[in-house]
Design a protein around this motif. Structure first.
Motif, PDB file in Angstrom:
ATOM      1  N   GLY A 169       7.173 -33.460 -14.928  1.00  0.00           N
ATOM      2  CA  GLY A 169       8.301 -33.918 -15.729  1.00  0.00           C
ATOM      3  C   GLY A 169       8.839 -32.860 -16.658  1.00  0.00           C
ATOM      4  O   GLY A 169      10.033 -32.851 -16.985  1.00  0.00           O
ATOM      5  N   GLU A 170       7.960 -31.961 -17.104  1.00  0.00           N
ATOM      6  CA  GLU A 170       8.377 -30.871 -17.990  1.00  0.00           C
ATOM      7  C   GLU A 170       9.053 -29.739 -17.221  1.00  0.00           C
ATOM      8  O   GLU A 170       9.646 -28.843 -17.836  1.00  0.00           O
ATOM      9  CB  GLU A 170       7.164 -30.305 -18.731  1.00  0.00           C
ATOM     10  CG  GLU A 170       6.398 -31.319 -19.567  1.00  0.00           C
ATOM     11  CD  GLU A 170       5.117 -30.730 -20.127  1.00  0.00           C
ATOM     12  OE1 GLU A 170       5.189 -30.085 -21.186  1.00  0.00           O
ATOM     13  OE2 GLU A 170       4.054 -30.898 -19.482  1.00  0.00           O
ATOM     14  N   LEU A 171       8.957 -29.757 -15.902  1.00  0.00           N
ATOM     15  CA  LEU A 171       9.413 -28.631 -15.092  1.00  0.00           C
ATOM     16  C   LEU A 171      10.648 -28.926 -14.266  1.00  0.00           C
ATOM     17  O   LEU A 171      11.261 -28.003 -13.713  1.00  0.00           O
ATOM     18  CB  LEU A 171       8.287 -28.200 -14.140  1.00  0.00           C
ATOM     19  CG  LEU A 171       7.021 -27.656 -14.800  1.00  0.00           C
ATOM     20  CD1 LEU A 171       5.898 -27.562 -13.769  1.00  0.00           C
ATOM     21  CD2 LEU A 171       7.298 -26.289 -15.421  1.00  0.00           C
ATOM     22  N   VAL A 172      11.021 -30.205 -14.140  1.00  0.00           N
ATOM     23  CA  VAL A 172      12.055 -30.543 -13.165  1.00  0.00           C
ATOM     24  C   VAL A 172      13.393 -29.893 -13.477  1.00  0.00           C
ATOM     25  O   VAL A 172      14.106 -29.457 -12.569  1.00  0.00           O
ATOM     26  CB  VAL A 172      12.221 -32.081 -13.042  1.00  0.00           C
ATOM     27  CG1 VAL A 172      11.031 -32.690 -12.358  1.00  0.00           C
ATOM     28  CG2 VAL A 172      12.448 -32.722 -14.406  1.00  0.00           C
ATOM     29  N   THR A 173      13.759 -29.793 -14.764  1.00  0.00           N
ATOM     30  CA  THR A 173      15.050 -29.194 -15.099  1.00  0.00           C
ATOM     31  C   THR A 173      15.087 -27.723 -14.704  1.00  0.00           C
ATOM     32  O   THR A 173      16.069 -27.240 -14.116  1.00  0.00           O
ATOM     33  CB  THR A 173      15.343 -29.350 -16.593  1.00  0.00           C
ATOM     34  OG1 THR A 173      15.341 -30.740 -16.930  1.00  0.00           O
ATOM     35  CG2 THR A 173      16.695 -28.740 -16.946  1.00  0.00           C
ATOM     36  N   ASP A 174      14.003 -26.993 -15.007  1.00  0.00           N
ATOM     37  CA  ASP A 174      13.942 -25.584 -14.631  1.00  0.00           C
ATOM     38  C   ASP A 174      13.868 -25.425 -13.110  1.00  0.00           C
ATOM     39  O   ASP A 174      14.485 -24.515 -12.540  1.00  0.00           O
ATOM     40  CB  ASP A 174      12.727 -24.910 -15.279  1.00  0.00           C
ATOM     41  CG  ASP A 174      12.880 -24.770 -16.781  1.00  0.00           C
ATOM     42  OD1 ASP A 174      14.027 -24.765 -17.262  1.00  0.00           O
ATOM     43  OD2 ASP A 174      11.852 -24.688 -17.480  1.00  0.00           O
ATOM     44  N   ALA A 175      13.099 -26.295 -12.461  1.00  0.00           N
ATOM     45  CA  ALA A 175      12.962 -26.205 -11.007  1.00  0.00           C
ATOM     46  C   ALA A 175      14.298 -26.385 -10.309  1.00  0.00           C
ATOM     47  O   ALA A 175      14.560 -25.783  -9.260  1.00  0.00           O
ATOM     48  CB  ALA A 175      11.958 -27.242 -10.511  1.00  0.00           C
ATOM     49  N   ALA A 176      15.167 -27.191 -10.916  1.00  0.00           N
ATOM     50  CA  ALA A 176      16.468 -27.454 -10.311  1.00  0.00           C
ATOM     51  C   ALA A 176      17.370 -26.237 -10.284  1.00  0.00           C
ATOM     52  O   ALA A 176      18.371 -26.216  -9.560  1.00  0.00           O
ATOM     53  CB  ALA A 176      17.163 -28.595 -11.055  1.00  0.00           C
ATOM     54  N   GLN A 177      17.033 -25.206 -11.046  1.00  0.00           N
ATOM     55  CA  GLN A 177      17.842 -23.995 -11.090  1.00  0.00           C
ATOM     56  C   GLN A 177      17.385 -22.957 -10.066  1.00  0.00           C
ATOM     57  O   GLN A 177      18.054 -21.939  -9.878  1.00  0.00           O
ATOM     58  CB  GLN A 177      17.763 -23.365 -12.496  1.00  0.00           C
ATOM     59  CG  GLN A 177      17.951 -24.324 -13.657  1.00  0.00           C
ATOM     60  CD  GLN A 177      19.250 -25.107 -13.588  1.00  0.00           C
ATOM     61  OE1 GLN A 177      20.292 -24.516 -13.266  1.00  0.00           O
ATOM     62  NE2 GLN A 177      19.202 -26.397 -13.874  1.00  0.00           N
ATOM     63  N   LEU A 178      16.254 -23.186  -9.427  1.00  0.00           N
ATOM     64  CA  LEU A 178      15.656 -22.178  -8.552  1.00  0.00           C
ATOM     65  C   LEU A 178      16.118 -22.331  -7.103  1.00  0.00           C
ATOM     66  O   LEU A 178      16.569 -23.400  -6.681  1.00  0.00           O
ATOM     67  CB  LEU A 178      14.132 -22.272  -8.618  1.00  0.00           C
ATOM     68  CG  LEU A 178      13.497 -22.114 -10.011  1.00  0.00           C
ATOM     69  CD1 LEU A 178      11.983 -22.267  -9.915  1.00  0.00           C
ATOM     70  CD2 LEU A 178      13.861 -20.763 -10.617  1.00  0.00           C
TER      71      LEU A 178
END
Length: 719
Positions: A169-178
């Motif tokens: 849950g803490e990573l989904v926003t960053d993961a969406a940029q990759l």
């Protein structure tokens, strides 16, 4: 291990602008899925009609999977998400599943049939979960400034070498940029935490508490109900009808003819009023004196077997020569009746037709095919037709055919009201699509103590190859081998019935082998193993079964059943069979009680590759065995002048609770890709109990249902 395929950005879409945060990931559920699916821009007011099979990982770490495949009771709504969750490496308690609608733009196989869902979805589902996992790992590694290879994952938490942790849950926003990673590593089966563990059906709470899940539960604002009068006999046509009394029934709204004027629907405020109005309808039908009866079918199929008008499906060697040179020829004829499907939930469907769109909702195994049929019927573009799928209260092949959905579409088009068409049990049994009646003639040539020739002939009512697979065992095991089919055309509607092709053939062939081996004086188990030995190393690409895997289930069934070691008075029958990509062997234990054979236990050995959900797998095998026994013993459906002789359970015999045996399922443990289980347990059951009954009574059974032939033996009616 690294994936053999890569998921490109077009087929694995991610989105960062979800309301409330999170990542929406599209996945290829089947290899036939389209790769250009487009997710919605915003989930704030998401309607599941707006997108298809995507997974959403929310900021709290919860995962929602939208499943597009129809759920018919085979458990795919549970097992398919288990595969994604395994590779994604999340806790199963954090997974939620929703049923998606039909979407022909993005998917080409939204079908429940043939026990193929897991087999077709296995690779793509794993890659989906693994790719999403790698995206999240990459996001965590970037935050920490470390190489992704230094990170590990456990139940939704990414951990680095220093012990730092970040939840999905803490990573989904960053993961969406990759970027979407390629060549992701799939888990080794030895590392599975979810696959191979028993999980309850994701719908179980709703099922046991009566929440609306099924087609009969569906309601819409302003909805009315329809019940229909259809021809009482196959081949009859409606000459006239009088709806005067029907319209007087309290709650009846309208009466309309449809189906090219051969059916009449009574429209009412509720189901009860529609049923009463239907009964009050007066109809006149064409003469039925020349219509078909089951006695005619039996005679005609017998004539076909004695004739030469057959289509060769497979021919190896020189069968004619083998029979001419044989020391002995063994020949038997096996017969089966029509069978109805008798789903627990009768056919039903909801429809609403307007100038702008056609909305359909209900239980269907083939939504895309049904959509196409409705489009043709109403002369509307497919884009205007939506189908939402409810959970099905049984299907067994009946809901492969969208005739009931087409009926409600036509009725809705005529009345321009939201309407649900409901079949009564009598409608369901008498206006069905049936398993066809079949006769098999099987002959074997014996020379010098060996089987040198094998000839199988099929005569079926409207067969369309539903009754016979020529490349199953013993294809490849006997040098001179021939399979032929012939068809008798009938006005009675026939089609797929649970385990099509094999539900009766398995009994016929395996009973024949048991008798053949007895005549030859050879061991039935070892002889099967020896025949399979001949197939090893074959270069014949048409052979569909694996001789090694079939030998494996034979040995496992012998071990687990205590074959040949039962106490006096317990008679065992054996069958080994391959169908729907799965290998199964079954041993039935029969005892005599009050002069009648009683099935006490069935032991099953199953090789379906990796077992996704052991509880679900066991349920499928147990249910299939009991279904197979029940219909082989008791199922008898016939016609008189085109009219079904049975219309409800008062006269149609099903297996009863006290007649169900104990069923044990044992699964071969391996790392092979999984295959289906909804059907393969059924076909061997009839042959296993027939072979056991022979040992118990001395009588070889050649006709289904067995109860009739056993009654002839005792000159009385049993049951």
């Amino acid at each position: 291990m690294a994936s053999s395929k890569t998921i490109d950005r077009r087929s694995f879409i991610k989105l960062s602008s979800l309301t409330g945060g999170g990542i929406l990931i599209g996945f290829n559920l089947f290899t036939a899925c389209k790769s250009d699916a487009k997710p919605p821009e915003d989930l704030a007011n998401l309607n599941f009609k707006d997108f298809n099979a995507f997974i959403k990982i929310a900021e709290n770490g919860k995962v929602t999977i939208i499943s597009p495949n129809p759920e018919i009771g085979q458990g795919v709504k549970t097992s398919m998400p288990m595969i994604i969750a395994e590779e994604l490496d999340v806790a199963w308690d954090d997974v939620f599943v929703e049923q998606g609608p039909l979407d022909t733009e993005n998917f080409t196989r939204q079908v429940a049939g043939g026990s193929q869902s897991i087999r077709f979805g296995w690779d793509s589902l794993r890659e989906t979960g693994a790719t999403a996992r790698q995206m999240l790992v990459n996001a965590a590694a970037a935050k920490w400034g470390v190489d992704p290879s230094e990170c590990s994952v456990s139940e939704g938490v990414v951990i680095n070498a220093a012990g730092d942790q970040l939840g999905y849950g803490e990573l989904v926003t960053d993961a969406a940029q990759l970027e979407v990673p390629e060549g992701v590593t799939l888990k080794d089966p030895d590392d599975y935490k979810i696959i191979g563990t028993s999980r309850v059906n994701v719908d179980i709470d709703e099922i046991i508490t009566g929440k609306p899940l099924f087609g009969l539960d569906y309601k819409a604002d302003g909805m009315v109900y329809a019940c229909a009068v259809r021809p009482p006999a196959f081949g009859q046509t409606l000459e006239s009808y009088d709806d005067t009394e029907a319209r007087k029934v309290n709650g009846v709204i309208d009466v309309v003819a449809y189906g090219e004027g051969n059916k009449v629907a009574v429209i009412a405020e509720n189901t009860w009023a529609a049923i009463k109005g239907k009964k009050a309808l007066k109809t006149t039908w064409s003469d039925d004196s020349e219509l078909e009866s089951s006695e005619l079918h039996d005679q005609e199929l017998g004539k076909i077997l004695e004739g030469d008008d057959f289509e060769v499906r497979r021919e190896d060697g020189d069968v004619e020569k083998a029979f001419k040179e044989a020391d002995q020829v063994v020949e038997r004829v096996y017969s089966s009746p029509f069978l109805p499907h008798n789903c627990m939930e009768p056919m039903n469907f909801f429809g609403h037709v307007t100038d702008e769109k056609v909305t359909l909702v209900g239980p269907i195994q083939t939504p895309a095919g049904t959509q196409a049929g409705v489009a043709e019927l109403l002369g509307r573009p497919k884009e205007e037709i939506t189908i939402d799928m409810t959970r099905m209260g049984g299907g067994f092949g009946r809901r492969l055919y969208g005739d009931f959905a087409l009926e409600v579409a036509e009725i809705a088009d005529k009345i321009r009201k939201p309407v649900k068409l409901v079949y009564t049990r009598e409608d369901d049994m008498t206006a069905g699509i049936y398993r066809m009646a079949i006769k098999y003639k099987i002959a074997a040539a014996i020379k010098d103590g060996k089987i040198t020739g094998y000839h199988l002939k099929e005569a079926a009512v409207n067969s369309n190859m539903y009754g016979l697979i020529p490349h199953f065992f013993p294809a490849g095991a006997i040098d001179n081998y021939k399979v032929e089919t012939a068809n008798y055309k009938s006005k009675i509607t026939t089609g797929a019935w649970r385990a099509p092709y094999t539900n009766f053939l398995a009994f016929a062939e395996q009973s024949f082998f048991d008798e053949l081996f007895e005549i030859m004086g050879v061991d039935p188990i070892q002889t099967r193993l020896d025949l399979l030995e001949k197939v090893k190393g074959t270069t014949d690409e048409n052979i569909e079964y694996s001789p090694e895997r079939l030998q494996g289930v034979i040995k496992l069934a012998v071990e687990k059943s205590g074959w040949g070691k039962q106490p006096e008075g317990v008679y065992q029958g054996f069958v080994a069979y391959y169908c729907h990509n799965t290998h199964v062997a079954e041993v039935a234990d029969v005892v005599m009680e009050n002069g009648n054979p009683v099935v006490k236990k069935v032991t099953c050995a199953v090789d379906c590759g990796i077992v996704i959900n052991p509880t679900g797998a066991e349920n499928q095998i147990v249910g299939g065995v009991i279904d197979g026994i029940g219909h082989a013993m008791y199922g008898d459906f016939s016609f008189d002048k085109g009219k079904p002789r049975d219309s409800n359970y008062a006269t149609y015999r099903l297996i009863r609770m006290q007649e169900t045996p104990k069923v044990e399922a044992h699964f071969v443990q391996n790392k092979l890709s999984p295959t289906g289980l909804g059907e393969p347990g059924l076909p061997p059951a009839g042959g296993a109990i027939a072979n056991a009954i022979k040992k118990a009574t001395g009588m070889r059974l050649t006709k289904q249902p067995f109860i009739l032939q056993l009654a002839e033996r005792e000159n009385k009616v049993i049951g």
